[in-house]
Write a protein that holds these residues in place. Structure first.
Motif, short mmCIF file in Angstrom:
data_model
loop_
_atom_site.label_atom_id
_atom_site.label_comp_id
_atom_site.label_asym_id
_atom_site.label_seq_id
_atom_site.Cartn_x
_atom_site.Cartn_y
_atom_site.Cartn_z
N PRO A 194 -3.43 1.94 6.19
CA PRO A 194 -3.30 0.84 5.21
C PRO A 194 -3.81 -0.51 5.70
N LEU A 195 -4.15 -0.62 7.00
CA LEU A 195 -4.75 -1.87 7.47
C LEU A 195 -6.01 -2.21 6.67
N ILE A 196 -6.71 -1.17 6.21
CA ILE A 196 -7.90 -1.39 5.40
C ILE A 196 -7.53 -1.15 3.95
N SER A 197 -7.47 -2.22 3.18
CA SER A 197 -7.08 -2.11 1.78
C SER A 197 -8.29 -2.30 0.88
N ASN A 198 -8.18 -1.76 -0.31
CA ASN A 198 -9.26 -1.84 -1.29
C ASN A 198 -8.76 -2.57 -2.53
N LYS A 199 -9.39 -3.68 -2.85
CA LYS A 199 -9.04 -4.41 -4.08
C LYS A 199 -10.05 -4.01 -5.14
N SER A 200 -9.59 -3.26 -6.11
CA SER A 200 -10.47 -2.70 -7.12
C SER A 200 -11.35 -3.77 -7.77
N GLY A 201 -12.65 -3.48 -7.78
CA GLY A 201 -13.61 -4.40 -8.39
C GLY A 201 -14.13 -5.46 -7.45
N TYR A 202 -13.52 -5.55 -6.24
CA TYR A 202 -13.93 -6.59 -5.29
C TYR A 202 -14.45 -6.00 -3.98
N GLY A 203 -13.66 -5.14 -3.35
CA GLY A 203 -14.12 -4.58 -2.09
C GLY A 203 -12.99 -4.32 -1.12
#
Length: 227
Positions: A210-219
């Protein structure tokens, strides 16, 4: 996980013992020295933080700190002193101090300041050239990621992605931006390639995925609040 080690340098043996007893109870290891000269003889790279008295016989705490910084030693320093004027505090920061606690102090205050400095250092790659959080270490010098003391086995490209995100924690990067930074000289890289590498990297990070998160539509973003 290995205990963090704190170096207590104060010419008052009673203060050293009280601080040591409290910090050991908090889960740290400690080493004591009663002068700057003695401290130099015990100094190693194992210390996570130094609690340093300013007014000592012989070399002062200010001189000790200034010498450490001139040697390239970036171990965080919290000054302990009976002096509490603005000029004294500014002097402490100017010679490389990270914080300043006036005597008499409460043990709760010392504990809180120690935790704050250690947390700041753990999540500040520019200061240590490592990202250290709980039992994950990203070593930017030797290009290695370890989790619970074992290599995560990341590839060169996976490491470059992780390192880039870890060093820029306050920014969300689109897939296109990651391609431009990581695959700058590689032709025919698609956004799907980014997703595949992130997926593989997360799998290797295990509980720290979870250290690397994904914000939908952004990156993608590196975010320690997720762990």
């Amino acid at each position: 996980m290995e205990k963090q080690k704190i170096f207590i340098v104060d010419d008052d043996p009673d203060i050293c013992e009280i601080l040591s007893y409290n910090l050991v109870n908090e889960g740290y290891e400690t080493e004591l020295a009663h002068s700057a000269e003695e401290a130099f003889g015990k100094l190693t790279s194992d210390f996570s933080l130094i609690l340093l008295d300013i007014m000592m016989g012989g070399m002062s705490g200010y001189q000790f700190a200034r010498t450490l910084r001139s040697m390239g030693n970036e171990t965080p320093i919290i000054f302990l002193t009976a002096k509490n004027t603005e000029n004294d505090m500014l002097t402490g920061f100017s010679v490389g101090g990270d914080d300043y606690i006036s005597k008499p102090f409460s043990l709760k205050e010392v504990s809180a300041r120690v935790k704050a400095i250690l947390k700041r250092r753990q999540t500040d790659p520019a200061r240590t050239n490592k990202f250290v959080y709980k039992d994950i270490i990203i070593d930017f010098d030797i290009k290695e990621v370890t989790v619970a003391g074992k290599s995560a086995g990341v590839t060169k490209t996976e490491f470059e992605v992780l390192a880039f995100l870890a060093k820029n924690q306050d920014h969300i990067y689109s897939r296109e931006e990651l391609i431009n930074h990581i695959w700058e000289k590689a032709p025919y890289i698609t956004e799907r390639t980014v997703d595949v590498h992130i997926t593989r990297l997360r799998k290797k990070l295990g509980e720290y995925a979870p250290l690397i998160s994904n914000k939908s539509g952004y990156g993608y973003r590196f975010n320690i609040s997720n762990v």
